[in-house]
Design a protein around this motif. Structure first.
Motif, PDB file in Angstrom:
ATOM      1  N   VAL A   6       0.872  -1.176   0.000  1.00  0.00           N
ATOM      2  CA  VAL A   6       0.000   0.000   0.000  1.00  0.00           C
ATOM      3  C   VAL A   6       0.911   1.227   0.000  1.00  0.00           C
ATOM      4  O   VAL A   6       1.817   1.318   0.829  1.00  0.00           O
ATOM      5  N   LEU A   7       0.679   2.151  -0.927  1.00  0.00           N
ATOM      6  CA  LEU A   7       1.610   3.284  -1.004  1.00  0.00           C
ATOM      7  C   LEU A   7       0.890   4.595  -1.307  1.00  0.00           C
ATOM      8  O   LEU A   7      -0.235   4.620  -1.812  1.00  0.00           O
ATOM      9  N   ASP A   8       1.589   5.673  -0.986  1.00  0.00           N
ATOM     10  CA  ASP A   8       1.109   7.021  -1.276  1.00  0.00           C
ATOM     11  C   ASP A   8       2.322   7.907  -1.521  1.00  0.00           C
ATOM     12  O   ASP A   8       3.425   7.623  -1.036  1.00  0.00           O
ATOM     13  N   ALA A  27       5.035   3.757   2.223  1.00  0.00           N
ATOM     14  CA  ALA A  27       4.477   2.467   1.795  1.00  0.00           C
ATOM     15  C   ALA A  27       4.544   1.492   2.956  1.00  0.00           C
ATOM     16  O   ALA A  27       5.400   1.591   3.835  1.00  0.00           O
ATOM     17  N   THR A  39       7.615  -1.172   6.714  1.00  0.00           N
ATOM     18  CA  THR A  39       7.283   0.057   5.995  1.00  0.00           C
ATOM     19  C   THR A  39       8.489   0.595   5.234  1.00  0.00           C
ATOM     20  O   THR A  39       9.635   0.249   5.522  1.00  0.00           O
ATOM     21  N   HIS A  41       9.617   4.586   4.027  1.00  0.00           N
ATOM     22  CA  HIS A  41       9.229   6.001   4.115  1.00  0.00           C
ATOM     23  C   HIS A  41      10.447   6.865   3.867  1.00  0.00           C
ATOM     24  O   HIS A  41      11.518   6.634   4.427  1.00  0.00           O
ATOM     25  N   ILE A  89      -3.125   1.631  -4.344  1.00  0.00           N
ATOM     26  CA  ILE A  89      -2.949   3.086  -4.396  1.00  0.00           C
ATOM     27  C   ILE A  89      -4.321   3.749  -4.532  1.00  0.00           C
ATOM     28  O   ILE A  89      -5.182   3.257  -5.264  1.00  0.00           O
ATOM     29  N   SER A 157      -0.951   6.044   3.802  1.00  0.00           N
ATOM     30  CA  SER A 157      -0.842   4.623   3.481  1.00  0.00           C
ATOM     31  C   SER A 157      -1.459   3.764   4.577  1.00  0.00           C
ATOM     32  O   SER A 157      -2.137   2.762   4.295  1.00  0.00           O
ATOM     33  N   GLU A 158      -1.239   4.149   5.824  1.00  0.00           N
ATOM     34  CA  GLU A 158      -1.810   3.392   6.941  1.00  0.00           C
ATOM     35  C   GLU A 158      -3.339   3.463   6.919  1.00  0.00           C
ATOM     36  O   GLU A 158      -4.024   2.451   7.122  1.00  0.00           O
TER      37      GLU A 158
END
Length: 236
Positions: A6-8, A27, A39, A41, A89, A157-158
């Protein structure tokens, strides 16, 4: 085992083709749709100014980013964290365009778009006509996001990981019988749900024949009724 990332990202604007850059990547890893605590970051120096509009969104200033690494310094570590996992995403086209622009600039091949799982599209299929922003979906699913005063890639992301879990069926996404549900969600969404088997202990059948006292009580009750169906013959 199903592994997903999962990412941003946070950026200086909306158009990588016009020179906007990535300034933050966050992520986290999911295994079988659950966070593992692993994670990735990083804040990034974009080598350009920070427009006021973008700063108001994420709060990242030129001064803060000035001593941070550049994308090319972190690209290999990022790609190693991603591996070959699908990428979850929110509004995937935006983040993928920025990541691929940065990868191209750094001399790496692009990420394939078919790796992306777009939670905006998932939400729009599942709740047609309803708002599909991350904040709106947090409200829908009762996910606490009051601490989200500014956008931040790892925090988002969280939150997105929790939203994604709800979009695929909640905390026990495998507990759906075949053919069950209202038909919402695509075949792709449903195929992502793991099958869960539950082994139930064997129990001996319970006695169920009525006792003499129960038969007598039933007969007494029937006697109080007018023309009860239990006493009619097949012709009524």
């Amino acid at each position: 085992m199903t592994r997903e990332i999962v990412l941003d990202t946070e950026t200086t604007g909306f158009k990588p083709e016009e020179g906007d850059r990535v300034v933050e990547i966050g992520a986290l890893e999911l295994i079988n749709h659950m966070p593992t605590g692993q994670t990735f970051h990083v804040y990034l120096n974009p080598d350009r100014d920070m427009p006021a509009e973008a700063e108001r969104v994420h709060g990242l200033t030129e001064a803060f980013l000035a001593d941070k690494p550049r994308f090319e310094d972190e690209a290999e570590r990022m790609l190693a964290f991603f591996g070959d996992a699908p990428l979850v995403i929110h509004n995937a086209a935006f983040d993928m365009a920025f990541l691929n622009a940065e990868l191209s600039r750094a001399g790496y091949p692009p990420l394939a778009m078919d790796r992306a799982i777009d939670t905006v599209q998932m939400a729009r299929r599942k709740y047609p006509g309803a708002p599909a922003s991350l904040d709106a979906l947090c409200r829908r699913f009762g996910i606490e996001n009051a601490h989200r005063t500014l956008h931040g890639a790892l925090l988002d992301s969280e939150l997105l990981a929790e939203v994604y879990l709800e979009l695929i069926g909640g905390r026990e996404p495998g507990l759906h019988l075949a053919g069950e549900g209202d038909g919402s969600g695509s075949d792709e969404d449903r195929s992502a749900r793991p099958l869960i088997r539950t082994d139930r202990p064997y129990r001996e059948p319970r006695p169920h024949s009525e006792t003499e006292a129960e038969r007598a009580a039933h007969a007494a009750f029937i006697a109080t009724l007018k023309n009860p169906i239990w006493t009619r013959d097949e012709h009524g």
